[in-house]
Every structure is written in structure tokens, then in C-alpha cells.
Write a protein that holds these residues in place. Structure first.
Motif, PDB file in Angstrom:
ATOM      1  N   GLN A   1       3.526  13.510  -6.558  1.00 28.48           N
ATOM      2  CA  GLN A   1       2.369  14.143  -5.936  1.00 28.48           C
ATOM      3  C   GLN A   1       2.171  15.557  -6.475  1.00 28.48           C
TER       4      GLN A   1
ATOM      5  N   LYS B   1       8.672  10.418  -4.856  1.00 27.91           N
ATOM      6  CA  LYS B   1       7.285  10.434  -4.386  1.00 27.91           C
ATOM      7  C   LYS B   1       6.755  11.859  -4.344  1.00 27.91           C
TER       8      LYS B   1
ATOM      9  N   TYR C   1       0.823  -1.201   0.000  1.00 27.19           N
ATOM     10  CA  TYR C   1       0.000   0.000   0.000  1.00 27.19           C
ATOM     11  C   TYR C   1       0.861   1.257   0.000  1.00 27.19           C
ATOM     12  N   GLU C   2       0.494   2.166  -0.855  1.00 20.02           N
ATOM     13  CA  GLU C   2       1.189   3.446  -0.922  1.00 20.02           C
ATOM     14  C   GLU C   2       0.097   4.497  -0.926  1.00 20.02           C
ATOM     15  N   TRP C   3       0.290   5.535  -0.129  1.00 19.98           N
ATOM     16  CA  TRP C   3      -0.819   6.483   0.051  1.00 19.98           C
ATOM     17  C   TRP C   3      -0.671   7.754  -0.767  1.00 19.98           C
ATOM     18  N   ASP C   4      -1.802   8.500  -0.796  1.00 20.59           N
ATOM     19  CA  ASP C   4      -1.875   9.729  -1.585  1.00 20.59           C
ATOM     20  C   ASP C   4      -1.359  10.902  -0.750  1.00 20.59           C
ATOM     21  N   ILE C   5      -0.051  10.932  -0.548  1.00 15.18           N
ATOM     22  CA  ILE C   5       0.570  11.962   0.278  1.00 15.18           C
ATOM     23  C   ILE C   5       2.032  12.021  -0.148  1.00 15.18           C
TER      24      ILE C   5
ATOM     25  N   ALA D   1       2.374   5.676 -11.141  1.00 18.92           N
ATOM     26  CA  ALA D   1       3.020   6.940 -10.808  1.00 18.92           C
ATOM     27  C   ALA D   1       2.143   7.801  -9.917  1.00 18.92           C
ATOM     28  N   PHE D   2       0.844   7.860 -10.215  1.00 14.48           N
ATOM     29  CA  PHE D   2       0.027   8.868  -9.550  1.00 14.48           C
ATOM     30  C   PHE D   2      -0.994   8.302  -8.582  1.00 14.48           C
ATOM     31  N   PHE D   3      -1.386   7.055  -8.780  1.00 15.52           N
ATOM     32  CA  PHE D   3      -2.368   6.501  -7.859  1.00 15.52           C
ATOM     33  C   PHE D   3      -1.774   5.383  -7.012  1.00 15.52           C
ATOM     34  N   HIS D   4      -0.479   5.173  -7.170  1.00 13.10           N
ATOM     35  CA  HIS D   4       0.281   4.309  -6.271  1.00 13.10           C
ATOM     36  C   HIS D   4      -0.289   2.903  -6.175  1.00 13.10           C
ATOM     37  N   HIS D   5      -0.807   2.414  -7.279  1.00 15.40           N
ATOM     38  CA  HIS D   5      -1.257   1.037  -7.313  1.00 15.40           C
ATOM     39  C   HIS D   5      -0.523   0.329  -8.449  1.00 15.40           C
TER      40      HIS D   5
END
Lengths: 348, 349
Positions: free
Chosen positions: A204, A200, A98-102, B11-15
Motif C-alpha cells: 500500500q 500488505k 476479495y482484498e481491499w485497498d487498505i 501486488a497493488f490492486f489486489h486482484h
């Protein structure tokens, strides 16, 4: 005299009971939250672009995107990355992927937050989350002139919170500034830390301030401003919730020598004194990622957070039996206590 | 298009994939929709005997058609956990084309996680399956073929033979030796039917108690292609005999793979993973040991087939428990469930 062994046995039993009962409803719950997050995020992003029809749509869109980011960071990201849902064996909903939107790189978070902060909670010199190296929040730290304006520092930190979190590990490792500390075992090279920080962070920035604004064409600035405000709202919210969980007036600190060869019971005791809860309704708890149950979270960081609600009364009863202060209160009370603490220790 | 979406979601939604990002949303409308797996609907569950079930599934149209003898991973969501086990498809590809269904025949392991739940599956329920895998198929050009089945190891042979009853381009002599416990041979009627249609096919239902080991039968077929599917001891026996008889062995053996221990008995090594340093022993697989230490790992079949537990080994040597082969010490992909530590290791799980 505290009976640490009994405390450990009782809290272990609470944990064991919950772990035994994990199942479909927990899996369904986190998927439902992800569904809600996707709906908020995409309706938010679309509404922001429709602001030219009616500015109110833009406002709703910004709020919706902010909520999406808060849910992603708090109830999904923070909790999934703690391994709370690893038992599901799902290839996307687990602590490794899991990688988050931050802006903060997930693996950096796993090292500094999940490992350092949760293991060495509030041990001065080991847990950099206590004041983040920026704020003086107890007499364990020598007073410096810069502490005079630390309330302003706190406001700036809150506004830029995602970047603070992202930079946290590099600050600890003295990647750019300062003298290397001897008690840190390097598991990552500085160049790798830098690469991940910029990679990262850049993605963003590109997403919120280039890609989506460009998609909006002539509404470039509207979307850019909307995304900026959504990120700002998320920053303020997460920062406030985290400060209320850790820096209220009653939260205690510990010395390294007191924590050597600590037993499980002593560890639980330290977690109990290092956290504070916030009272609130259902939606409030979800939006805090159940960090409104910071005490339960610190005792059991890998139990699905939604379950903190049902174990809170049990934990409270156990604390009462052992005469441990169960630090809880309304949001207003806890936040006032935080502000007071920041101001109090800005003076010698 | 799909590669653009993958890049964007990375890249942008990290999935890892766009499908993964939307999975919980799509699942609301399409039950059991999962990134990387196919859907299949349960059409029938029946008991062949007290320990064996036949599960009929209708896979999604996108499912790539199998070849007789191949296996699939079956994934069920069991009380919130995704559990995968591997089964051979016990039906032929033409049946899939005609009826839209495949059949799995499974032996119920009463202490197992997944197989005891198969009889309780409901009709029309959705489950997940993987694409067909495996190279255990009928050799194309072969004068004489011997099939040796042990227990539920009969399944790939049923699929191969049924395919031959429809399209027998290279007629050949085929003999099937089917070992099982007394009264536990399944699918007699189907074997009888196949024997009627294929004159060159004969079969023998055997029990070890009455008929002894496979060796006696196998030595009658030198220079043939021997296909064996069954428990590991049967497989090893066949391999030993084949060396003497100069026969080629093609095999598929499921169940717990044989555990090889090192020459130096038990060793303990250091395993580095993220910030952690763990002690691991050479006596068990990495998966077993990591799970015992509560290290989060994804897992699947547990026997090296589904690759769900695959991870990057940065340094160190592991032994493949299926073949006994040692890895080199450089960076490579390994499967935790069939890897036994042979040196200090560094993993990226």
C-alpha cells in the motif's frame, strides 16, 4: 420479560425473506458500485497528476480518490468480505478472494472483525473492538491515567485508522508487546501475522507514496501529498462512521458469563443493544457501506448491505413490539454522543 | 506484458488478474465479458424431442477450436448466480470454421439448475463457455472402433464421425451402438447421412427394453478400441466386458459420478478451515457438505471437470469419487466436488 424465542423467530423470518429474494438486482448493484469505484479511482489519480494545469483539478482528484477508497473499503470490501455476495459464485466478488485497498490484510480482518467482533459483539474481554484496547468507553474498564488524554488518542487513531485496523490482530495476539493472553486460540503463527502485516502494508505504501508519485515525474510531491490526503480523508471517514455505529452513549456492553450458552434470540438482543444507526440520504448510506444501518448489519452481517434499507422498518417494528431501543439519529446527534462518551469515560 | 499486468494487479490492486479488476467496467460495454472464460452468442435453440435441446452457439474468435469428442463448460448468469455445467460439443471443428458455430445437445434435467433454462435462451443472447477440454477423442491409429453411446452420450460420437466424413485419413471399421429410451434417439438423419458418406460405418439404434444389455453386441468386437460415453452403469458394464474381450476402453461418463463409500461404512472426521473446525462425514463429497454448512465456496460443474471448486488441501487424505484413488496426505490441490473425506483434513479454500 423478553420473549427471546419470538424475537429470534421474527428476525429469522426477515432474514429468510431477504435471502429468498436475492438475485439479479443485487448482482447488478454490486457490479455497478465496482464500476463507480474504478471510475472514481482512476479519474482521481489522473486529475491529481493534472494539478499543474489548474490546482482545482488536484483538489477534485484528491476528493475523487478519497471517495474511491471509501467505496472500496466500505460498500465493496467490508461487505463482500462478509460473504454478502458469495451466492453469486463470482470468482472475484466473494469473501475468500476479495482484498481491499487498505493497509489491513483481508484475512486478518476476516478473523478479527467477521469472527471475533461479530460473534462476541461488545462482550468485554472477547470483543477487542470495544475501545480497541486504547480507549476506555465504559465502567467495565479500570480507569488509568492515560485515559485522561484519550480524546487525543482517539484523534490519532482516526488519523491513522487504516494502520490501527491493520495492527489490530497483532495487538490482540501480543505479537510485539505485552503478556500473552490465555483465552486466545492461535490460528496463525506470529511470524505469518508479521509477514502479512508488512507485506500488505508495504504494498500500500509503495503504491500510493512511491509508484504513482514516480509515474508523475516532476509532480512527485503533488501526487504524494494528494494520495496522503486521500488516505487521511478515508481514515477519518471510516473511523467516524464506525465510532457512530458502536460507541454512542446508549450502546451497552456485556459480561462473558452473561453470554454463555446464549440462544439465537439472546444473541440478536445483544447485537441490537450493541449498535446504533445514522440517518441520512442515499449517497450517505452508500459511502458508509450501509454501516449507517449498523443495527441491521449486526443482526444480519451476510445479507447484501443495500437491502438493510428495506428491512430497517421491519426491524424497527419488531424492536418496538419487544420494547428494545432502536438506537438511531442524525449524524450530528450520534457523533456528539460518541464524543461525549469518549470524554465522559476519560475521567474516573 | 500480460505477466507485468498480473504482477501489478496482484501486488497493488489486489486482484488475481488485471482482467478481473476491470471486469465490471468492461461488462458495461461487452456483455458477459468474464475473466477466464470465453464469450459465445446464442444463434439457435431447438427441441430435438421433449427432453433434448440443441443449442447453437457462436463462440468468440479467440476461442481455441475443439477436437471432435471434447467438452466445454457452459456458464449462465441465472438470476445473479453464475452456474456452470459441462457439455460435449456435438459438432465438428470444420463446421465451426465454415459457419462460426458449435452445437451443444443437452438432455433437460427437470430438477436441474441450468438445463431447464436452455430452451428459454434468446437468440443473440451472450453466454460464457470455457476452452475445450478433455482427451476423449478418436484414437488415431485403430483398425476397428466400436462406439457405445447411452442417451445424450451420443454427442461426442456425432462430432467425431462428422469430422471423419470430411477428413478420413485412416479409414477403419466403425460400429456405433446407440442406446436410448424408446423414441428418444436423436439425430437419426445425421447418422444416416454419415453412414452414406462413410461406407465403413454402421450404426444400431437400440433400447435396453427390446435389445437387452450392451454385452451381447460388444462380444462381437474383440481386440477393438471401445469408446463409451453415457451414464455410469453403462460405463461399468462396458469395462467389465472389455476385460474379458481384451479390448481397450476409452470413456467419458457424465452425470453424477458414482459415490464410493469407505470399507468402514460411515466415518466422521474433523475438517479445519481458517478458524473453523467442522465435522464432515465420509459419506458425501466435501463440496456437498461445505455447502450444507454455509461455508463460502466457489463451485461449477459438480463432477470434477471445471476445477472451479479447486482448493489446497494442507493435510489429510481424500478419495477421488470418480476413480476411488486415495490422495496422499501431503499438501496438494483437490477438487471439492469429487473429494470424499477419508481422514481429518485441513483445507485452504
Amino acid at each position: 420479560m423478553m420473549n427471546y424465542d419470538k424475537l429470534a423467530t421474527q428476525l429469522d423470518a426477515v432474514k429468510h425473506d431477504v435471502k429468498q429474494s436475492l438475485g439479479q438486482r443485487d448482482a447488478d448493484y454490486i457490479r455497478r458500485v465496482i464500476l463507480a469505484q474504478r471510475l472514481c479511482e482512476w479519474s482521481g489519480r489522473i486529475l491529481i497528476m493534472l494539478g499543474f494545469i489548474q490546482p482545482l483539478l488536484w483538489v477534485i482528484g484528491v476528493l475523487s480518490l478519497a471517495v474511491a477508497k471509501i467505496i472500496d473499503n466500505m460498500e465493496i470490501g467490508h461487505n463482500v468480505m462478509h460473504g454478502q455476495y458469495d451466492w453469486m459464485n463470482d470468482k472475484h466478488i466473494n469473501s475468500r478472494r476479495y482484498e481491499w485497498d487498505i493497509a489491513c490484510d483481508g484475512s486478518s480482518w476476516n478473523r478479527v472483525h467477521n469472527y471475533e467482533h461479530h460473534t462476541y459483539t461488545n462482550i468485554i474481554g472477547k470483543d477487542r473492538d470495544f475501545g480497541y484496547g486504547l480507549l476506555r468507553l465504559s465502567n467495565d474498564f479500570r480507569w488509568r491515567v492515560k485515559n485522561l488524554w484519550q480524546f487525543a488518542t482517539y484523534i490519532v487513531l482516526s488519523v491513522l485508522f487504516q494502520w490501527g485496523v491493520s495492527y489490530h490482530e497483532m495487538a490482540a495476539e501480543r505479537v510485539f508487546f505485552g503478556k500473552k493472553k490465555e483465552n486466545r486460540k492461535n490460528t496463525m503463527t506470529h511470524s505469518e501475522l508479521k509477514r502479512r502485516f508488512f507485506s500488505k502494508g508495504a504494498r500500500q505504501v509503495v503504491k500510493d507514496y512511491v509508484l504513482f508519485p514516480l509515474l508523475a515525474g516532476p509532480l512527485f510531491l503533488w501526487v504524494l501529498a494528494g494520495n496522503l490526503i486521500a488516505n487521511l480523508l478515508r481514515n477519518l471517514w471510516t473511523s467516524t462512521i464506525i465510532f457512530c455505529g458502536h460507541f454512542t452513549g446508549d450502546v451497552q456492553t456485556f459480561k462473558q458469563e452473561d453470554c454463555e450458552n446464549e440462544t439465537q434470540g439472546q444473541w440478536y438482543y445483544r447485537q441490537a443493544l450493541g449498535s446504533s444507526n445514522i440517518e441520512g440520504g442515499n449517497l450517505f448510506h452508500v459511502l458508509t457501506g450501509h454501516l449507517s444501518f449498523q443495527i441491521e448489519h449486526h443482526l444480519f452481517p451476510d445479507i447484501p448491505a443495500k437491502r438493510y434499507r428495506e428491512i430497517a422498518p421491519k426491524v424497527k417494528a419488531i424492536f418496538k413490539e419487544h420494547n428494545i431501543h432502536y438506537n438511531t439519529g442524525s449524524f450530528a446527534r450520534q457523533y456528539a454522543s460518541v464524543v461525549k462518551r469518549i470524554l465522559r469515560f476519560s475521567l474516573p | 506484458m500480460s505477466s507485468i499486468l498480473t504482477t501489478l494487479s496482484n501486488a497493488f490492486f489486489h486482484h488475481a488478474s488485471w482482467k478481473g479488476y476491470w471486469e465490471p467496467v468492461v461488462q458495461r460495454f461487452v456483455p458477459a465479458w468474464r475473466d477466464g472464460l470465453y464469450r459465445a452468442q446464442v444463434k439457435d435453440v431447438s427441441m430435438l424431442n421433449k427432453n433434448t435441446t440443441a443449442l447453437t452457439l457462436a463462440p468468440d474468435k479467440q476461442w481455441p477450436v475443439h477436437i471432435g469428442g471434447q467438452h466445454i463448460g457452459l456458464t449462465l448468469e441465472i438470476n445473479g448466480r453464475l452456474i456452470t455445467r459441462v457439455f460435449t460439443v456435438a459438432s465438428d471443428p470444420l463446421t465451426l470454421k465454415q459457419t462460426g458455430t458449435i452445437r451443444l445437445i443437452t438432455r433437460i434435467k427437470h430438477d436441474g439448475l441450468l438445463t431447464p433454462l436452455i430452451p428459454a435462451l434468446e437468440n443473440e443472447q451472450w453466454v460464457n463457455i470455457s476452452a475445450p477440454q478433455g482427451a476423449f477423442t478418436l484414437p488415431r491409429h485403430s483398425k476397428s472402433t466400436v462406439m457405445i453411446a447411452g442417451g445424450s452420450g451420443i454427442t461426442p460420437f456425432i462430432a467425431m464421425l462428422k469430422a471423419l466424413t470430411i477428413d478420413n485419413a485412416n479409414p477403419r471399421a466403425i460400429t456405433l451402438y446407440y442406446f436410448a429410451k424408446e423414441n428418444e434417439h436423436v439425430l437419426h438423419d445425421e447418422l444416416a447421412l454419415i453412414a452414406k458418406t462413410l461406407p465403413s460405418f454402421s450404426y444400431h439404434l437400440l433400447t435396453r427394453a427390446c435389445h437387452g444389455d450392451a454385452e451381447h453386441y460388444l462380444t462381437q468386437h474383440p481386440n477393438a478400441d471401445w469408446l463409451v460415453c453415457g451414464p455410469a452403469p453403462l460405463y461399468r458394464q462396458v469395462v467389465d466386458v472389455a476385460e474379458i474381450a481384451n479390448s481397450d476402453v476409452y470413456s467419458e461418463h457424465f452425470g453424477a459420478p458414482p459415490m464410493l463409500t469407505s470399507n468402514t461404512d460411515s466415518d466422521t472426521f474433523e475438517l479445519r478451515h481458517n478458524t473453523k473446525v467442522l465435522e464432515v462425514s465420509s459419506e458425501q463429497t466435501l463440496l456437498t457438505q461445505l455447502q450444507a454448512k454455509d461455508i463460502p465456496v466457489n463451485y461449477g460443474c459438480g463432477i470434477g471437470i471445471c476445477h472451479q471448486c479447486q482448493c489446497v488441501k494442507k493435510k489429510g487424505i481424500v478419495k477421488d469419487t470418480r476413480t476411488g484413488a486415495l490422495s496422499d496426505s501431503a499438501e496438494q490441490l483437490i477438487q471439492l466436488c469429487v473429494s470424499q473425506p477419508m481422514s481429518d483434513l485441513e483445507l485452504e479454500i
